[in-house]
Design an enzyme around this catalytic site. Structure first.
Site, mmCIF file in Angstrom:
data_model
loop_
_atom_site.group_PDB
_atom_site.id
_atom_site.type_symbol
_atom_site.label_atom_id
_atom_site.label_comp_id
_atom_site.label_asym_id
_atom_site.label_seq_id
_atom_site.Cartn_x
_atom_site.Cartn_y
_atom_site.Cartn_z
ATOM 1 N N LYS A 48 0.845 -1.207 0.000
ATOM 2 C CA LYS A 48 0.000 0.000 0.000
ATOM 3 C C LYS A 48 0.871 1.245 0.000
ATOM 4 C CE LYS A 48 0.896 1.558 4.286
ATOM 5 N NZ LYS A 48 1.638 2.721 4.557
ATOM 6 N N ASP A 52 -3.273 -1.498 9.161
ATOM 7 C CA ASP A 52 -3.252 -1.508 7.692
ATOM 8 C C ASP A 52 -3.793 -2.803 7.092
ATOM 9 O OD1 ASP A 52 -2.030 0.991 7.640
ATOM 10 O OD2 ASP A 52 0.004 0.178 7.465
HETATM 11 P P1 ATP Z 1 3.723 -0.166 7.957
HETATM 12 O O1 ATP Z 1 3.838 0.756 6.805
HETATM 13 O O2 ATP Z 1 2.483 -1.006 7.978
HETATM 14 O O3 ATP Z 1 3.970 0.446 9.279
HETATM 15 P P2 ATP Z 1 6.240 -1.203 7.151
HETATM 16 O O4 ATP Z 1 6.042 -1.437 5.702
HETATM 17 O O5 ATP Z 1 6.998 0.014 7.526
HETATM 18 O O6 ATP Z 1 4.854 -1.250 7.857
HETATM 19 P P3 ATP Z 1 6.776 -3.979 7.558
HETATM 20 O O7 ATP Z 1 7.471 -4.418 6.319
HETATM 21 O O8 ATP Z 1 5.371 -4.366 7.716
HETATM 22 O O9 ATP Z 1 6.973 -2.410 7.768
HETATM 23 O O10 ATP Z 1 7.655 -4.510 8.780
HETATM 24 C C1 ATP Z 1 7.553 -3.973 10.066
HETATM 25 C C2 ATP Z 1 8.120 -4.976 11.083
HETATM 26 O O11 ATP Z 1 7.234 -6.073 11.156
HETATM 27 C C3 ATP Z 1 9.473 -5.520 10.684
HETATM 28 O O12 ATP Z 1 10.460 -5.005 11.519
HETATM 29 C C4 ATP Z 1 9.366 -7.027 10.818
HETATM 30 O O13 ATP Z 1 10.309 -7.586 11.682
HETATM 31 C C5 ATP Z 1 7.956 -7.291 11.353
HETATM 32 N N1 ATP Z 1 7.286 -8.359 10.566
HETATM 33 C C6 ATP Z 1 6.590 -9.378 11.067
HETATM 34 N N2 ATP Z 1 6.114 -10.168 10.084
HETATM 35 C C7 ATP Z 1 6.510 -9.634 8.924
HETATM 36 C C8 ATP Z 1 6.338 -10.000 7.568
HETATM 37 N N3 ATP Z 1 5.654 -11.084 7.203
HETATM 38 N N4 ATP Z 1 6.881 -9.200 6.623
HETATM 39 C C9 ATP Z 1 7.552 -8.071 6.987
HETATM 40 N N5 ATP Z 1 7.755 -7.701 8.260
HETATM 41 C C10 ATP Z 1 7.241 -8.465 9.232
#
Ligand code: ATP
Length: 310
Positions: A21, A150
């Site tokens: 997203k 999200d």
């Molecule tokens: P958002 O924008 O929803 O806040 P993001 O894109 O910044 O999220 P994610 O890639 O969702 O960040 O990862 C955030 C944290 O979630 C990571 O530090 C990771 O260790 C943990 N995590 C747990 N499961 C997953 C997964 N399947 N994929 C990615 N990260 C994961």
């Protein structure tokens, strides 16, 4: 949980593509009593996606393997959001989970693109299909919201207004397709870290809550051109992300110098989105941004696209 296992289907496997997203509008309000920040956002799902494959394991338990982005660094146990999602579906159905989940990740980890939430949404859908569990829309949304703010949007995809902490969705009928260049960086920003910085900057009088999503919603509904959209992009977390990772500023300026219509930090960063006029412009822009250096990886993406439960 009843302790029963789901109906046997040896070898059965389900694969689900689930999009990242972006937030073309991300308005961040003050922290609420429950600790979450009030959000007024517009989400859009883009073609950059992870693939979640769920396969019957033949023995109780949830096993996770990961390939692609973050392989080797992501947790594969109970802390993985996909694990939590599979457990939730099993609990809802009253069955013992028996699944091997494979996450083929293209969405950068901790990049502000909701990769973990996408995997959770994909897992809800894949496990429900694998175990033949009937879950109505409202119930699926409730399970998703319990996993993260999200996750409900990641199920649906498309374009939607998000209120509350992001989980209260109103679909937007966007007329058109917009093209982005997605530039990742070699740093990560955790979402809580970025919210803390937003709060700190606000105490110093920097930044305010952009609560009005109407202009950009009207633009999407009216099929606005990329030039118009470029003027309407808002991210209240951008200053905080740049304050935490000052190298983002030069990446953003570089992309603008190369002809991007806009440079926009994705969610809590540190991924930077560059808006292009059309697909041809996006291809040329991506090449120029790659050649310039400063980004870890550069991808083409278009939006909106559907989520796995649309
Ligand atoms: P958002 O924008 O929803 O806040 P993001 O894109 O910044 O999220 P994610 O890639 O969702 O960040 O990862 C955030 C944290 O979630 C990571 O530090 C990771 O260790 C943990 N995590 C747990 N499961 C997953 C997964 N399947 N994929 C990615 N990260 C994961």
């Amino acid at each position: 949980m009843s302790g029963q296992t789901a109906p046997a289907q040896p070898g059965a496997s389900i694969s689900v593509d689930v999009p990242a997203k972006i937030n073309p509008h991300l308005g961040v309000g003050d922290p609420r009593a429950d600790g979450y920040h009030a959000l007024s956002t517009v989400y859009q799902a883009i073609s950059l996606h992870d693939t979640v494959t769920a396969e019957r394991r033949g023995e109780p338990g949830i096993a996770i393997t990961v390939s692609g982005e973050g392989a080797g660094t992501l947790p594969t146990g109970e802390e993985n959001l996909a694990h939590k999602a599979a457990k939730l579906v099993a609990l809802y159905a009253g069955i013992e989970p028996d699944v091997r989940l494979h996450l083929n990740k293209r969405i950068p980890v901790a990049g502000g693109l909701a990769g973990g939430s996408a995997d959770a949404a994909g897992t809800l859908v894949a496990c429900a299909r694998l175990w033949q569990v009937e879950i109505g829309d409202a119930e699926l949304h409730r399970l998703a919201a319990g996993l993260g703010s999200d996750v409900p949007f990641c199920l649906k995809g498309g374009t939607a207004i998000g209120a509350g902490r992001g989980e209260e969705l109103t679909p937007v009928q966007a007329k058109g397709t917009w093209h982005w260049v997605v530039a990742t960086t070699d740093t990560q920003i955790s979402t809580p870290e970025c919210y803390k910085e937003v709060d700190r900057l606000r105490e110093d009088g920097i930044g305010r809550y952009s609560s009005d999503v109407d202009p950009i919603v009207r633009a999407f509904e009216g099929g606005a051109g990329a030039e118009e959209l470029a003027r309407l992009l808002i991210n209240d977390m951008e200053a905080a992300a740049v304050s935490l990772r000052p190298q983002l500023a030069s990446l953003m300026h570089g992309g603008l110098e190369e002809g991007a219509l806009a440079a926009h930090v994705s969610g809590s960063g540190p991924t930077v989105l560059f808006l292009a006029t059309d697909v041809k412009h996006a291809v040329a822009l991506a090449r120029r941004i790659r050649m310039r250096g400063g980004a870890k990886s550069v991808h083409l993406a278009r939006g909106p696209v559907n989520g796995p439960a649309a």
